[in-house]
Design a protein around this motif. Structure first.
Motif, PDB file in Angstrom:
ATOM      1  N   SER A  95      18.071  47.686  -1.794  1.00  0.00           N
ATOM      2  CA  SER A  95      18.831  47.596  -0.558  1.00  0.00           C
ATOM      3  C   SER A  95      19.745  48.811  -0.498  1.00  0.00           C
ATOM      4  CB  SER A  95      19.657  46.301  -0.533  1.00  0.00           C
ATOM      5  OG  SER A  95      20.535  46.290   0.584  1.00  0.00           O
ATOM      6  N   LEU A  96      19.514  49.717   0.454  1.00  0.00           N
ATOM      7  CA  LEU A  96      20.261  50.968   0.555  1.00  0.00           C
ATOM      8  C   LEU A  96      21.187  50.903   1.766  1.00  0.00           C
ATOM      9  CD1 LEU A  96      17.329  53.449  -0.152  1.00  0.00           C
ATOM     10  CD2 LEU A  96      18.858  52.325  -1.783  1.00  0.00           C
ATOM     11  N   GLN A  97      22.463  51.167   1.528  1.00  0.00           N
ATOM     12  CA  GLN A  97      23.465  51.081   2.587  1.00  0.00           C
ATOM     13  C   GLN A  97      24.272  52.370   2.621  1.00  0.00           C
ATOM     14  OE1 GLN A  97      25.768  47.405   2.180  1.00  0.00           O
ATOM     15  NE2 GLN A  97      24.073  46.470   1.051  1.00  0.00           N
ATOM     16  N   SER A  98      24.670  52.776   3.819  1.00  0.00           N
ATOM     17  CA  SER A  98      25.433  54.011   3.996  1.00  0.00           C
ATOM     18  C   SER A  98      26.690  53.715   4.802  1.00  0.00           C
ATOM     19  CB  SER A  98      24.577  55.055   4.721  1.00  0.00           C
ATOM     20  OG  SER A  98      25.305  56.240   4.951  1.00  0.00           O
ATOM     21  N   SER A  99      27.829  54.255   4.332  1.00  0.00           N
ATOM     22  CA  SER A  99      29.081  54.057   5.051  1.00  0.00           C
ATOM     23  C   SER A  99      30.116  55.018   4.477  1.00  0.00           C
ATOM     24  CB  SER A  99      29.553  52.601   4.922  1.00  0.00           C
ATOM     25  OG  SER A  99      30.649  52.350   5.782  1.00  0.00           O
ATOM     26  N   HIS A 100      31.364  54.875   4.939  1.00  0.00           N
ATOM     27  CA  HIS A 100      32.440  55.691   4.376  1.00  0.00           C
ATOM     28  C   HIS A 100      32.937  55.062   3.088  1.00  0.00           C
ATOM     29  CE1 HIS A 100      35.366  52.760   5.930  1.00  0.00           C
ATOM     30  NE2 HIS A 100      34.656  52.782   7.049  1.00  0.00           N
ATOM     31  N   MET A 101      33.661  55.828   2.301  1.00  0.00           N
ATOM     32  CA  MET A 101      34.020  55.404   0.949  1.00  0.00           C
ATOM     33  C   MET A 101      34.830  54.115   0.925  1.00  0.00           C
ATOM     34  SD  MET A 101      33.865  55.937  -2.312  1.00  0.00           S
ATOM     35  CE  MET A 101      33.734  57.610  -2.938  1.00  0.00           C
ATOM     36  N   ASP A 102      35.821  53.973   1.793  1.00  0.00           N
ATOM     37  CA  ASP A 102      36.665  52.778   1.760  1.00  0.00           C
ATOM     38  C   ASP A 102      35.850  51.518   1.987  1.00  0.00           C
ATOM     39  OD1 ASP A 102      38.879  54.317   1.277  1.00  0.00           O
ATOM     40  OD2 ASP A 102      39.588  54.322   3.340  1.00  0.00           O
ATOM     41  N   GLU A 103      34.920  51.566   2.926  1.00  0.00           N
ATOM     42  CA  GLU A 103      34.095  50.400   3.210  1.00  0.00           C
ATOM     43  C   GLU A 103      33.156  50.096   2.047  1.00  0.00           C
ATOM     44  OE1 GLU A 103      32.006  47.209   4.891  1.00  0.00           O
ATOM     45  OE2 GLU A 103      34.010  48.036   5.215  1.00  0.00           O
ATOM     46  N   LEU A 104      32.585  51.135   1.443  1.00  0.00           N
ATOM     47  CA  LEU A 104      31.687  50.922   0.307  1.00  0.00           C
ATOM     48  C   LEU A 104      32.434  50.309  -0.874  1.00  0.00           C
ATOM     49  CD1 LEU A 104      29.595  54.210   0.420  1.00  0.00           C
ATOM     50  CD2 LEU A 104      28.859  51.930   1.125  1.00  0.00           C
ATOM     51  N   LEU A 105      33.643  50.770  -1.135  1.00  0.00           N
ATOM     52  CA  LEU A 105      34.430  50.210  -2.236  1.00  0.00           C
ATOM     53  C   LEU A 105      34.791  48.756  -1.957  1.00  0.00           C
ATOM     54  CD1 LEU A 105      36.790  53.211  -3.072  1.00  0.00           C
ATOM     55  CD2 LEU A 105      34.920  52.330  -4.488  1.00  0.00           C
ATOM     56  N   ARG A 106      35.043  48.433  -0.699  1.00  0.00           N
ATOM     57  CA  ARG A 106      35.326  47.046  -0.349  1.00  0.00           C
ATOM     58  C   ARG A 106      34.111  46.161  -0.632  1.00  0.00           C
ATOM     59  NH1 ARG A 106      34.781  43.350   3.527  1.00  0.00           N
ATOM     60  NH2 ARG A 106      33.424  44.670   4.785  1.00  0.00           N
ATOM     61  N   ARG A 107      32.923  46.653  -0.269  1.00  0.00           N
ATOM     62  CA  ARG A 107      31.693  45.884  -0.532  1.00  0.00           C
ATOM     63  C   ARG A 107      31.434  45.760  -2.031  1.00  0.00           C
ATOM     64  NH1 ARG A 107      27.516  48.738   3.800  1.00  0.00           N
ATOM     65  NH2 ARG A 107      28.893  48.578   5.625  1.00  0.00           N
ATOM     66  N   LEU A 108      31.726  46.838  -2.774  1.00  0.00           N
ATOM     67  CA  LEU A 108      31.534  46.786  -4.227  1.00  0.00           C
ATOM     68  C   LEU A 108      32.462  45.749  -4.855  1.00  0.00           C
ATOM     69  CD1 LEU A 108      30.132  48.138  -6.716  1.00  0.00           C
ATOM     70  CD2 LEU A 108      32.106  49.685  -6.815  1.00  0.00           C
ATOM     71  N   SER A 109      33.731  45.744  -4.433  1.00  0.00           N
ATOM     72  CA  SER A 109      34.700  44.797  -4.977  1.00  0.00           C
ATOM     73  C   SER A 109      34.335  43.360  -4.632  1.00  0.00           C
ATOM     74  CB  SER A 109      36.102  45.125  -4.461  1.00  0.00           C
ATOM     75  OG  SER A 109      36.534  46.385  -4.937  1.00  0.00           O
ATOM     76  N   ALA A 110      33.660  43.176  -3.487  1.00  0.00           N
ATOM     77  CA  ALA A 110      33.226  41.841  -3.068  1.00  0.00           C
ATOM     78  C   ALA A 110      31.853  41.488  -3.640  1.00  0.00           C
ATOM     79  CB  ALA A 110      33.190  41.758  -1.545  1.00  0.00           C
ATOM     80  N   HIS A 111      31.337  42.348  -4.525  1.00  0.00           N
ATOM     81  CA  HIS A 111      30.039  42.142  -5.178  1.00  0.00           C
ATOM     82  C   HIS A 111      28.886  42.128  -4.174  1.00  0.00           C
ATOM     83  CE1 HIS A 111      31.631  41.229  -9.242  1.00  0.00           C
ATOM     84  NE2 HIS A 111      32.672  40.831  -8.544  1.00  0.00           N
ATOM     85  N   ARG A 112      29.048  42.845  -3.084  1.00  0.00           N
ATOM     86  CA  ARG A 112      27.961  42.990  -2.121  1.00  0.00           C
ATOM     87  C   ARG A 112      27.179  44.275  -2.378  1.00  0.00           C
ATOM     88  NH1 ARG A 112      31.128  42.577   3.285  1.00  0.00           N
ATOM     89  NH2 ARG A 112      29.094  43.113   4.170  1.00  0.00           N
ATOM     90  N   LEU A 113      27.653  45.085  -3.309  1.00  0.00           N
ATOM     91  CA  LEU A 113      26.941  46.271  -3.780  1.00  0.00           C
ATOM     92  C   LEU A 113      26.961  46.283  -5.300  1.00  0.00           C
ATOM     93  CD1 LEU A 113      28.272  49.167  -1.470  1.00  0.00           C
ATOM     94  CD2 LEU A 113      25.982  48.168  -1.438  1.00  0.00           C
ATOM     95  N   ASP A 114      25.916  46.839  -5.888  1.00  0.00           N
ATOM     96  CA  ASP A 114      25.875  47.015  -7.341  1.00  0.00           C
ATOM     97  C   ASP A 114      26.341  48.401  -7.762  1.00  0.00           C
ATOM     98  OD1 ASP A 114      24.597  44.454  -8.056  1.00  0.00           O
ATOM     99  OD2 ASP A 114      22.926  45.250  -6.892  1.00  0.00           O
ATOM    100  N   LEU A 115      26.205  49.379  -6.853  1.00  0.00           N
ATOM    101  CA  LEU A 115      26.492  50.763  -7.210  1.00  0.00           C
ATOM    102  C   LEU A 115      26.785  51.566  -5.948  1.00  0.00           C
ATOM    103  CD1 LEU A 115      26.348  52.583  -9.858  1.00  0.00           C
ATOM    104  CD2 LEU A 115      24.146  53.372  -8.961  1.00  0.00           C
ATOM    105  N   ILE A 116      27.662  52.560  -6.083  1.00  0.00           N
ATOM    106  CA  ILE A 116      27.951  53.508  -5.003  1.00  0.00           C
ATOM    107  C   ILE A 116      27.625  54.907  -5.498  1.00  0.00           C
ATOM    108  CG2 ILE A 116      29.735  54.549  -3.548  1.00  0.00           C
ATOM    109  CD1 ILE A 116      31.268  51.915  -3.721  1.00  0.00           C
ATOM    110  N   LEU A 117      26.949  55.688  -4.665  1.00  0.00           N
ATOM    111  CA  LEU A 117      26.732  57.107  -4.930  1.00  0.00           C
ATOM    112  C   LEU A 117      27.699  57.901  -4.061  1.00  0.00           C
ATOM    113  CD1 LEU A 117      22.821  57.258  -4.915  1.00  0.00           C
ATOM    114  CD2 LEU A 117      24.358  57.057  -6.879  1.00  0.00           C
ATOM    115  N   ALA A 118      28.419  58.826  -4.693  1.00  0.00           N
ATOM    116  CA  ALA A 118      29.441  59.578  -3.965  1.00  0.00           C
ATOM    117  C   ALA A 118      29.576  60.970  -4.552  1.00  0.00           C
ATOM    118  CB  ALA A 118      30.782  58.846  -4.026  1.00  0.00           C
ATOM    119  N   ASN A 119      30.211  61.851  -3.781  1.00  0.00           N
ATOM    120  CA  ASN A 119      30.494  63.196  -4.280  1.00  0.00           C
ATOM    121  C   ASN A 119      31.982  63.393  -4.521  1.00  0.00           C
ATOM    122  OD1 ASN A 119      31.200  63.133  -1.612  1.00  0.00           O
ATOM    123  ND2 ASN A 119      29.869  64.817  -0.976  1.00  0.00           N
TER     124      ASN A 119
END
Length: 303
Positions: free
Chosen positions: A124-148
């Protein structure tokens, strides 16, 4: 006291949304009834599972552990239902990966390549801005974030940030341009497309120009690497970017690399949340990237 799986299911639904009202609406029960069910689960486990932050709920340390178990329990329940309903393959692991919207698509493809042909895995691949991705990660809706860009975790946000690749940044331009001398000679008199002012590449490039007393003529500042690639390909301007972004254009001969900029790199990070157990696919992926980085083999950047 035995675990009440009905209570656990309600907890799981709230943890996935991070919002009591939305979870109650999806479950078609009142918010007060849902709160009562979760309190009973907390009493049976002997730990608070949520920390309230304003109108949102955030998982406590005990809540994160409980969620990881609940996620596996109810995921397998969904697989069982799907198996009997349609003959879908059981025990298919799901890996949810988010990527910062401006991140190179070529890098993402190269990073995920080892997993793309696995029949026992659903990505499942999702794209968004960093703040939103970190929120999803903290809520366990993501397993990993790729960032620069790197992030710093703490007790409230147990993020784990790993450097997985480091790529040079070059002067990219139309093939066949007449250039000579070092990078300072190449840059002088050129109209440039550069990353936006908040980008780490831009910071390093500005420092390099200041050190060498260069005054670049900037045609456009672009945050999105996909848009930067298109503008570089179609305008005839030179650009400051990692060669991986225009890998296909360089292969076709439309663009050329006119030299790496000394001391200017783009770093790629994998951000996860600290867990006692990682899924097998995630562990395999991070092990592969760690080994590639330690042996200085860029991930997914070969010609």
């Amino acid at each position: 006291m035995k675990l009440n799986y009905h209570h656990l299911y309600y907890f799981w639904k709230v943890a996935r949304t991070g919002h009591l009202t939305r979870a109650a609406e999806s479950l078609h029960i009142s918010q007060s009834a849902l709160s009562g069910q979760i309190r009973k689960l907390e009493e049976s486990l002997g730990h608070d599972l949520f920390i309230r932050e304003g109108r949102r709920l955030k998982l406590s340390e005990a809540g994160r552990m409980a969620f990881s178990y609940a996620e596996e329990i109810f995921r397998q329940g969904e697989e069982l239902t799907a198996l009997f309903a349609s003959g879908a393959q059981p025990n298919r692991e799901i890996l949810r990966i988010g990527a910062v919207a401006t991140l190179s698509r070529n890098f993402q493809e190269g990073f995920l390549q080892p997993l793309l042909n696995r029949e026992d895995l659903e990505l499942s691949l999702q794209s968004s801005h960093m703040d939103e991705l970190l929120r999803r990660l903290s809520a366990h809706r993501l397993d990993l974030i790729l960032a620069n860009q790197a992030v710093q975790g703490d007790e409230q946000n147990p993020w784990r940030c790993r450097l997985i690749a480091k790529q040079p940044v070059s002067i990219i331009g139309p093939r066949g341009a007449e250039v000579q001398g070092d990078f300072t000679d190449v840059l002088r008199g050129r109209t440039l497309i550069v990353p936006g002012p908040d980008n780490n590449i831009r910071h390093a490039f500005d420092q390099l120009c200041e050190y060498h007393r260069l005054r670049p003529n900037i045609a456009a500042e672009v945050d999105d690497m996909a848009m930067m690639r298109l503008l570089t390909r179609d305008t005839g301007h030179f650009a400051i970017m990692p060669p991986v972004v225009v890998r296909d254009e360089m292969k076709s001969g439309a663009l050329a690399d006119y030299g790496a900029l000394p001391g200017v790199f783009e770093e790629f990070y994998a951000i996860s949340i600290r867990r006692q157990f990682e899924t097998p696919a995630l562990r395999e992926l991070l092990t592969q990237t760690r080994d590639n980085f330690l042996t200085r083999t860029p991930i997914g950047f070969s010609d």
